[in-house]
Scaffold this motif. Structure first.
Motif, mmCIF file in Angstrom:
data_model
loop_
_atom_site.group_PDB
_atom_site.id
_atom_site.type_symbol
_atom_site.label_atom_id
_atom_site.label_comp_id
_atom_site.label_asym_id
_atom_site.label_seq_id
_atom_site.Cartn_x
_atom_site.Cartn_y
_atom_site.Cartn_z
ATOM 1 N N ASP A 166 0.816 -0.865 -0.649
ATOM 2 C CA ASP A 166 -0.010 -0.154 -0.342
ATOM 3 C C ASP A 166 0.820 1.072 -0.140
ATOM 4 O O ASP A 166 2.114 1.255 0.097
ATOM 5 C CB ASP A 166 -1.105 0.801 1.427
ATOM 6 C CG ASP A 166 -0.105 -0.293 2.618
ATOM 7 O OD1 ASP A 166 0.321 0.818 3.032
ATOM 8 O OD2 ASP A 166 -0.395 -0.818 3.029
ATOM 9 N N GLY A 167 0.073 2.535 -0.091
ATOM 10 C CA GLY A 167 0.733 3.727 -0.129
ATOM 11 C C GLY A 167 1.496 3.908 1.311
ATOM 12 O O GLY A 167 2.700 4.291 0.848
ATOM 13 N N ILE A 168 0.468 4.151 1.433
ATOM 14 C CA ILE A 168 1.540 4.776 3.569
ATOM 15 C C ILE A 168 2.218 3.800 3.707
ATOM 16 O O ILE A 168 3.544 4.270 4.363
ATOM 17 C CB ILE A 168 0.286 3.862 4.598
ATOM 18 C CG1 ILE A 168 -0.828 5.489 4.246
ATOM 19 C CG2 ILE A 168 1.379 4.596 5.492
ATOM 20 C CD1 ILE A 168 -1.755 4.774 5.037
ATOM 21 N N ASP A 169 2.839 2.325 3.836
ATOM 22 C CA ASP A 169 3.755 1.602 4.527
ATOM 23 C C ASP A 169 5.201 1.304 2.701
ATOM 24 O O ASP A 169 6.635 1.712 3.444
ATOM 25 C CB ASP A 169 3.281 0.285 3.973
ATOM 26 C CG ASP A 169 4.808 -0.951 4.436
ATOM 27 O OD1 ASP A 169 5.543 -0.408 5.108
ATOM 28 O OD2 ASP A 169 4.725 -1.304 3.836
ATOM 29 N N GLY A 170 4.043 1.892 1.498
ATOM 30 C CA GLY A 170 5.838 1.840 0.964
ATOM 31 C C GLY A 170 6.737 3.458 0.985
ATOM 32 O O GLY A 170 7.654 3.374 0.974
#
Length: 216
Positions: free
Chosen positions: A32-36
């Motif tokens: 996901d974008g947050i973890d990425g």
């Protein structure tokens, strides 16, 4: 070289990560974008492969938050193939844009080009004395003879050659040659350096005591 692959499709993520590891890349992943974004801003990567449509933050939002403080090359890999999407991606800081479905060999070629240019190298072929490294074929020759290197030995030679003339610290080498899942031994780098010297000549890699390694 170490890559970050941000992709929310688990099957594609698995397939891409496996294929890239078989091409000798160290690969970290995020779904996901947050973890990425968290990984992209906390580790040193040679390139990021970024999906456009992600949960949390989409790929364009990840780019907008990543830039301008982080110069890591980013290749957007997304099903959104409209001209406005591509323009937004490039204007948000992507260095390249590839739409799905895609050819894996083309993805590899684009990654090689992005990584080469980050090291200031335009050509696939780099010569250091009798040693020639071809980043397209991943072959190393010495005095015209092919020299068999393991995947990690090749990655070490490629990383140092693309930074020829610079002293590269041990910490930087660990950051770029091993992924987050590697359980590395403290002397593993020394083993690879020693093996490369046996194959390409003792003076090929110089040790700058207390600072790191270099290829002149």
């Amino acid at each position: 070289m170490r890559l970050l692959l941000i992709e929310d499709d688990p099957q594609l993520l698995r397939s891409l990560a496996t294929g890239l590891r078989e091409e000798n890349y160290a690969v970290d992943t995020a779904m996901d974008g947050i973890d990425g974004l968290a990984k992209a801003t906390s580790a040193e990567y040679d390139c990021i492969v970024l999906d456009g449509m992600l949960p949390g933050l989409d790929g364009w939002e990840v780019l907008e938050r990543l830039r301008p403080d982080h110069k890591v090359p980013v290749l957007m890999l997304t099903a959104r193939d409209g001209v406005p999407d591509r323009i937004r991606g490039l204007d948000s800081g992507a260095d390249d844009y590839l739409t799905k479905p895609f050819d894996f060999d083309e993805l590899l070629a684009r990654l090689r080009a992005l990584i080469r240019r980050t090291g200031g190298q335009a050509s696939c072929r780099v010569e250091v004395g009798d040693v020639v490294l071809d980043t397209a074929t991943r072959l190393v020759t010495c005095a015209g003879e092919e020299v068999p290197l393991t995947a990690r030995e090749y990655a070490l030679v490629e990383y140092l050659i693309l930074r020829r003339g610079s002293v590269v610290s041990r910490a930087e080498l660990y950051d770029h040659l091993f992924d987050e899942d590697d359980d590395t031994l403290s002397n593993l780098l020394d083993v690879h350096v020693s093996n490369v010297r046996k194959k390409l000549g003792h003076s090929f890699i110089s040790t700058r005591r207390g600072h790191g390694y270099s290829i002149e």
